[in-house]
Design an enzyme around this catalytic site. Structure first.
Site, short mmCIF file in Angstrom:
data_model
loop_
_atom_site.label_atom_id
_atom_site.label_comp_id
_atom_site.label_asym_id
_atom_site.label_seq_id
_atom_site.Cartn_x
_atom_site.Cartn_y
_atom_site.Cartn_z
N SER A 193 -72.63 -13.74 23.72
CA SER A 193 -72.09 -12.40 23.54
C SER A 193 -72.94 -11.19 22.84
O SER A 193 -72.66 -10.11 23.07
CB SER A 193 -70.73 -12.55 22.75
OG SER A 193 -71.21 -12.70 21.36
N LYS A 252 -71.20 -10.57 15.46
CA LYS A 252 -71.06 -9.16 16.42
C LYS A 252 -71.90 -8.03 15.63
O LYS A 252 -72.53 -8.12 14.37
CB LYS A 252 -69.67 -8.55 16.35
CG LYS A 252 -68.77 -9.84 17.24
CD LYS A 252 -68.94 -9.89 18.46
CE LYS A 252 -68.14 -11.13 19.09
NZ LYS A 252 -68.55 -11.53 20.42
#
Length: 264
Positions: free
Chosen positions: A69, A141
């Site tokens: 991701s 993230k």
């Protein structure tokens, strides 16, 4: 009257330990000399592991990256070193930081499964040194919006805007667009809006707009800032904060959601 005469060697010799401290140190030395080679080696291993565990728990911890991701910034199998002190003494996450956080209550609402205590302890020990995947509720993230920011996507050129400022994101995975999901959110105070660099393969704040918190993550759930890739060696290097957010103006003071927006 007798005069005490001391040589220079005597004067330079450190004073001997007296009393209980001296006896304790002598006992430790005697005990250590009585250890066999393998006993001494095992004891040194325990001491080293204890020091590493303490450093990993409170200062800096390597994390094994389990998903794509955040490609190409970090890749599957990379070990990143997370600075756990980055936000502990008055510091706060900034736009552009890559952070590791506990997603319980914001990204993850599952009831933790019952685990074998021994297996759980072993997993925790290996994760502390980056040899096992992090806990299933830990995520990595990039911070795109901080408390008070209005984050939206997308403008006419397809870019994310933060407080009305269009952000050009050079770290995005090649071929990805900033977002295929339109959104407009006012980030609540003490929360973060986070997104993966591989936008088409990242389940990030956008995927949790309908959940409690509206996809935002509490600052208090941030474990630390990912500062370095430490493995593999051919990819080792600093995860510097990009200049992409340098032109973003301060968050608006208005407490209402902008027209067409949503908040959690």
């Amino acid at each position: 009257m007798d005069t005490e005469v001391r040589s220079s060697a005597d004067r330079d010799r450190p004073p001997a330990l007296d009393g209980r401290a001296g006896r304790s140190l002598s006992a430790v030395r005697h005990w250590w000399r009585g250890l066999g080679f393998w006993q001494e080696l095992a004891l040194l291993a325990v001491i080293c592991c204890t020091v590493i565990a303490l450093v990993s728990a409170f200062v800096a911890q390597p994390f094994l990256i389990p998903s794509g991701s955040m490609e190409n910034t970090v890749r599957i199998g990379d070990r990143v070193l997370v600075d756990k002190l980055a936000y502990r003494f008055g510091g706060a996450p900034r736009r552009g930081d890559v952070v590791v956080f506990d997603g319980t209550g914001s990204f993850d609402f599952r009831t933790p499964p019952r685990q074998n205590p021994a297996a759980h302890l072993a997993r925790e020990a290996f994760s502390l040194v980056g040899l096992a995947n992090p806990d299933g509720t830990d995520y990595i993230k990039r911070v795109v919006g901080i408390g008070g920011d209005h984050v939206a996507c997308c403008d006419r050129q397809g870019r994310i805007t933060v407080n009305g400022h269009a952000v050009t994101e050079p770290y995005l995975y090649p071929g990805d667009t900033p977002s295929q999901v339109p959104f407009s959110i006012l980030v609540p105070p003490g929360q973060l809006w986070v997104m993966g660099d591989h936008r088409s393969a990242s389940s990030d704040s956008r995927a949790h707009l309908g959940d409690p918190g509206g996809g935002t993550v509490p600052v208090g759930k941030v474990i630390g800032r990912a500062d370095w890739i430490v493995w593999p060696f051919d990819r080792a290097g600093s995860l510097r904060r990009p200049p992409a957010f340098d032109g973003v103006p301060a968050a608006p003071t208005a407490s209402t959601t902008p027209a067409g927006g949503a908040h959690g």
